[in-house]
Motif scaffolding. Structure first.
Motif, PDB file in Angstrom:
ATOM      1  N   ASP A  13      38.518  28.697  42.055  1.00 57.71           N
ATOM      2  CA  ASP A  13      38.777  29.702  40.957  1.00 57.71           C
ATOM      3  C   ASP A  13      40.093  29.219  40.228  1.00 57.71           C
ATOM      4  O   ASP A  13      40.290  29.119  39.149  1.00 57.71           O
TER       5      ASP A  13
ATOM      6  N   HIS B  58      40.268  27.861  36.547  1.00 55.24           N
ATOM      7  CA  HIS B  58      41.141  28.432  35.239  1.00 55.24           C
ATOM      8  C   HIS B  58      42.099  27.581  34.951  1.00 55.24           C
ATOM      9  O   HIS B  58      42.812  27.538  33.848  1.00 55.24           O
TER      10      HIS B  58
ATOM     11  N   LEU C 201      35.560  29.326  27.414  1.00 52.60           N
ATOM     12  CA  LEU C 201      35.914  30.560  28.200  1.00 52.60           C
ATOM     13  C   LEU C 201      34.529  31.019  28.872  1.00 52.60           C
ATOM     14  O   LEU C 201      34.664  31.189  30.154  1.00 52.60           O
ATOM     15  N   LEU C 202      33.483  31.051  28.078  1.00 56.98           N
ATOM     16  CA  LEU C 202      32.363  31.857  28.602  1.00 56.98           C
ATOM     17  C   LEU C 202      31.175  30.736  28.275  1.00 56.98           C
ATOM     18  O   LEU C 202      29.866  31.194  28.691  1.00 56.98           O
TER      19      LEU C 202
ATOM     20  N   ILE D 149      35.541  30.817  33.190  1.00 65.01           N
ATOM     21  CA  ILE D 149      35.855  31.998  33.858  1.00 65.01           C
ATOM     22  C   ILE D 149      34.633  32.233  35.178  1.00 65.01           C
ATOM     23  O   ILE D 149      34.883  32.790  36.092  1.00 65.01           O
ATOM     24  N   LEU D 150      33.583  31.809  34.620  1.00 67.36           N
ATOM     25  CA  LEU D 150      32.425  31.996  35.448  1.00 67.36           C
ATOM     26  C   LEU D 150      31.820  31.019  36.289  1.00 67.36           C
ATOM     27  O   LEU D 150      30.963  31.223  37.308  1.00 67.36           O
TER      28      LEU D 150
ATOM     29  N   VAL E 239      33.095  29.325  38.742  1.00 66.18           N
ATOM     30  CA  VAL E 239      33.549  29.515  40.219  1.00 66.18           C
ATOM     31  C   VAL E 239      32.153  30.362  40.806  1.00 66.18           C
ATOM     32  O   VAL E 239      31.882  29.981  42.044  1.00 66.18           O
TER      33      VAL E 239
ATOM     34  N   ASP F 121      43.104  39.576  41.351  1.00 63.34           N
ATOM     35  CA  ASP F 121      42.189  38.899  40.430  1.00 63.34           C
ATOM     36  C   ASP F 121      40.800  39.436  40.371  1.00 63.34           C
ATOM     37  O   ASP F 121      40.428  39.789  39.218  1.00 63.34           O
TER      38      ASP F 121
ATOM     39  N   HIS G 210      39.161  41.289  36.731  1.00 65.37           N
ATOM     40  CA  HIS G 210      37.964  40.832  36.179  1.00 65.37           C
ATOM     41  C   HIS G 210      36.781  41.886  36.020  1.00 65.37           C
ATOM     42  O   HIS G 210      36.253  42.074  35.067  1.00 65.37           O
TER      43      HIS G 210
ATOM     44  N   PHE H 212      33.104  39.969  42.235  1.00 70.59           N
ATOM     45  CA  PHE H 212      33.776  39.926  40.798  1.00 70.59           C
ATOM     46  C   PHE H 212      33.028  38.946  39.770  1.00 70.59           C
ATOM     47  O   PHE H 212      33.196  39.395  38.681  1.00 70.59           O
ATOM     48  N   THR H 213      32.613  37.887  39.979  1.00 69.68           N
ATOM     49  CA  THR H 213      31.876  36.990  39.150  1.00 69.68           C
ATOM     50  C   THR H 213      30.648  37.806  38.753  1.00 69.68           C
ATOM     51  O   THR H 213      30.332  37.852  37.516  1.00 69.68           O
TER      52      THR H 213
ATOM     53  N   PHE I 266      31.761  40.689  36.405  1.00 74.89           N
ATOM     54  CA  PHE I 266      32.369  40.229  35.092  1.00 74.89           C
ATOM     55  C   PHE I 266      30.861  39.640  34.177  1.00 74.89           C
ATOM     56  O   PHE I 266      30.893  39.757  33.074  1.00 74.89           O
ATOM     57  N   ALA I 267      30.102  38.838  34.805  1.00 79.19           N
ATOM     58  CA  ALA I 267      28.996  38.213  34.219  1.00 79.19           C
ATOM     59  C   ALA I 267      28.252  39.539  33.389  1.00 79.19           C
ATOM     60  O   ALA I 267      27.752  39.470  32.321  1.00 79.19           O
TER      61      ALA I 267
ATOM     62  N   VAL J 264      29.855  40.734  30.384  1.00 77.72           N
ATOM     63  CA  VAL J 264      29.881  39.930  29.223  1.00 77.72           C
ATOM     64  C   VAL J 264      28.513  40.067  28.735  1.00 77.72           C
ATOM     65  O   VAL J 264      28.192  40.042  27.540  1.00 77.72           O
TER      66      VAL J 264
ATOM     67  N   GLU K 207      38.079  38.280  24.321  1.00 77.49           N
ATOM     68  CA  GLU K 207      39.263  37.898  24.200  1.00 77.49           C
ATOM     69  C   GLU K 207      40.282  39.064  24.288  1.00 77.49           C
ATOM     70  O   GLU K 207      41.321  38.887  24.993  1.00 77.49           O
TER      71      GLU K 207
ATOM     72  N   LEU L 290      40.899  39.887  27.722  1.00 76.09           N
ATOM     73  CA  LEU L 290      41.750  38.855  28.407  1.00 76.09           C
ATOM     74  C   LEU L 290      43.436  38.703  28.098  1.00 76.09           C
ATOM     75  O   LEU L 290      44.203  38.825  28.885  1.00 76.09           O
TER      76      LEU L 290
END
Lengths: 398, 306
Positions: free
Chosen positions: A45, A49, A138-139, A213-214, A216, B40, B44, B99-100, B103-104, B107, B123, B126
């Motif tokens: 991670d 980043h 970023l994505l 960001i993803l 990871v 962290d 997220h 968390f990934t 977050f996915a 989005v 954005e 963030l």
């Protein structure tokens, strides 16, 4: 449309990207396995980043030199440098100060990311004004990718995968037993560096597809899912690679089939679906297997205790035990044991008596330590040993 | 430093300071408990929380969104714990999985739902919008005593002030059990401290700080402020009280210097536009941490903590 995407019928670039994402997923799963076993999953991670600073700096540098700031190869070189710097900062902080690794990881990822955001806002104010391409890092965004970029991703994925296969032996050794590996003459630092390098390579290749960001997630989720299925590191790496590849393939194909679907999140969610499936359904370590084991164990205990009660002529009040006995044909619904029940009860009682003797007597310690109230004694002692026990039981009568 | 400052910079700077302090306080304990990265993870999962709240209520109003973010933080903490225990997976990886994925999901929800009519994007989540929180009703320093002008202060200021007050109160009230549970959990439990509940309380307070700060300044600052000031303070002293004081000082310094550099730095360098204040505050906190790593008197900690 989805079928077209899954069968790679959506054109040359989409096919290249899908293949690249598949290779990327395989590499990420396999590499991530070694990070996971080394308990350093979240280090990736920090790496991912930290690339943002490099992307911003590379864009500014290339623009200042009069080149096209969006050149993917240039941006990747920049992000590799800053991610490498971030990795060194984590290493330096954990070895030279008393800060724990998780704090170092968090500090590096937030500061490098923050600096990257500052650079992005600087770039936004430049009159070149072509920063839109940068925010896609970023994505991730595979739509409208240039052919050269797609080739870069496919080739990078293949190269990283080849390296992982080459380095799998030393990485396995180091992941399980660093001390032993060192005694065998493996250079610990070099192997750790190589593992990080591979994670870095995966991050760079994945920037354009999954986003920083993803990315990871591709390094963490497939290995965590694969861990449920096997205890062998080689099989785990292969399985994690397969799951990562499947997630990369399905994710890119699905997102290519509809305009509004972002690539990165779908790839991650595909991997997450595999994780949930593994968590639930894996044999032995999965939740379903655990629940079944629990139910079977509970049944065995109840049946055994019910039989012992029957053998001693005690009434069985517990309704679950009653039902088990009736269903197995060992007792009638009114609680009176059947002939089969009487026989089974006598056997259970005799087993219990043999166990009791074996556990008090000498010479059977190893077997006696296996007593758990369920195991038949014939599974741990030979017929001769049981006969010897019976001979000692007989005088007192059963 | 006149009326312009009060209108344009005073409120964002105050919000930045309060957000930094609210995150730095629990950050101290998270650092010592090796839970730094929970910040962290929380920052997220705030995104899926606010997106879900928006989809449920259909509008961008603050309260449902804060509730959604807080709920998402709690769900994330529960899921991390569940994955860790049920799957027997080490905490770092369990966190990474949860968390990934969330977050996915956030989005994806954001991209497939129609949010073009409202200001809601990744954005914004963030970077936040610290620079836009200006005090329109102010006319100068005297507005600070003018009730009419004070009523026009951005609501974000009150929310982050309340969060900072709540975090401070929690730290103050539970200081002794927190310290005991952080350094010697077995001893604390023997003393009758409910360590599990306290640990959960700490994470919830951290989540509260993260959600309130996120509302004003975006998630970058949140992660940086959870970790950098506390980590830098850890390298300055062996005493926890002093460490907390240092961390608050570092947090305030990061917020002020970062904001000033972001707003005025480019002008000094001949540019015209400000850069991201949130990013700059994070960067400054990193610079402070780097300084502490190089020169902090207790950076090695070999004398007393070995």
């Amino acid at each position: 449309m989805l079928l077209d995407a899954l069968t790679l019928q959506l054109g040359y670039n989409a096919t290249l990207v899908t293949l690249g994402a598949t290779l990327l997923g395989i590499t990420a799963g396999a590499t991530g396995t070694f990070l996971f076993l080394r308990k350093r999953a979240l280090l990736s991670d920090a790496i991912s980043h930290a690339t943002l600073t490099g992307i911003g700096l590379a864009f500014l540098a290339m623009t200042a030199l009069g080149l096209d700031g969006r050149n993917l190869a240039g941006l990747l070189v920049g992000s590799a440098l800053s991610a490498g710097a971030g990795l060194m900062a984590v290493h330096w902080m954990t070895t030279r100060t008393r800060l724990p690794e998780d704090a170092a990881i968090g500090a590096v990822l937030s500061v490098f990311f923050g600096a990257g955001i500052v650079l992005l806002t600087v770039i936004q104010t430049l009159d070149t004004g072509r920063q839109a391409g940068l925010e896609s890092f970023l994505l991730g965004a595979t739509a409208g990718m240039l052919r050269a970029e797609a080739w870069l991703i496919a080739a990078g994925g293949a190269a990283a995968l080849a390296l992982t296969v080459l380095l799998r032996r030393p990485m396995t050794l180091v992941a399980f037993d660093p001390g032993y590996a060192q005694a065998r003459g493996v250079n610990l630092r070099a192997v750790d560096l190589a593992t990080m390098g591979l994670a870095l390579a995966v991050t760079l290749i994945g920037l354009k597809v999954v986003g920083l960001i993803l990315i990871v997630a591709l390094l963490i989720i497939p290995p965590a899912a694969a861990r449920f299925w096997t205890d062998r590191s080689g099989a785990m790496a292969a399985l994690a690679g397969a799951m990562g590849g499947a997630a990369g393939y399905v994710g890119t194909a699905v997102s290519a089939s509809a305009p509004a679907l972002p690539t990165g999140p779908i790839v991650v969610l595909a991997a997450a679906a595999l994780f949930v499936l593994s968590l639930l359904a894996a044999p032995r370590r999965g939740l379903l297997a655990g629940a079944l084991r629990h139910v079977a164990h509970r049944r065995d205990v109840h049946l055994r205790q019910g039989l012992l009660a029957l053998a001693q002529g005690l009434p069985v009040y517990e309704s679950y035990t009653q039902r088990l006995l009736v269903r197995a044909g060992l007792a009638r619904p009114d609680g009176v044991p059947t002939d089969a029940g009487r026989a089974a009860a006598a056997r259970a009682l005799r087993d219990e008596a043999r166990w009791a003797l074996a556990r008090t007597g000498q010479g059977n310690e190893a077997a006696a330590s296996l007593y758990d109230g369920l195991r038949p004694i014939s599974s741990v002692l030979t017929e001769d040993e049981i006969a010897a026990l019976d001979a000692r039981l007989a005088p007192r009568g059963v | 430093m006149g009326a312009d400052f009060v209108i344009l910079s005073l409120v964002p700077m105050l919000i930045g300071i309060l957000a930094a302090v609210a995150c730095a306080l629990p950050g101290n304990f998270l650092l010592l408990r090796r839970q730094s990265l929970i910040g962290d993870a929380i920052s997220h999962v705030v995104l899926p929380g606010i997106v879900a709240a928006f989809l449920l209520t259909g509008q961008v109003t603050t309260l449902p969104m804060l509730a959604g973010a807080a709920a998402a933080a709690l769900v994330a903490v529960a899921l991390i714990e569940a994955v860790r225990r049920l799957g027997r997976i080490e905490p770092g990886a369990a966190m990474g999985v949860v968390f990934t994925t969330m977050f996915a999901g956030g989005v994806l929800l954001l991209d497939v739902s129609d949010t073009s009519s409202v200001h809601l994007d990744v954005e914004h989540a963030l970077y936040g919008n610290l620079e836009s929180l200006i005090w329109i009703d102010a006319e100068g320093w005297h507005s600070l005593v003018d009730p009419a002008a004070l009523a026009g202060l951005p609501a974000e200021l009150w929310r982050i002030a309340a969060a900072a007050a709540g975090v401070t109160a929690f730290t103050w009230l539970f200081w002794r059990p927190l310290v005991a549970a952080t350094f010697d959990e077995g001893f604390a439990r023997a003393q009758g401290v409910a360590t599990t509940a306290l640990g959960l309380g700490l994470v919830m307070v951290a989540a509260l700080a993260a959600v309130a700060a996120f509302d004003a300044v975006g998630s970058i600052i949140v992660i940086a402020m959870f970790i950098c000031p506390a980590a830098a303070a850890r390298l300055m002293t062996d005493r926890l009280g002093a460490q907390v004081a240092w961390s608050v000082g570092f947090a305030v310094a990061s917020a002020i210097i970062g904001y000033v550099l972001a707003g005025y730095g480019p002008l000094w360098l001949g540019g015209q536009d400000a850069v991201s204040a949130a990013g700059m505050i994070a960067t400054v906190s990193g610079a402070i941490l780097a300084g502490a790593c190089l020169a902090g008197p207790r950076r090695r900690g070999a004398t007393s903590s070995a």
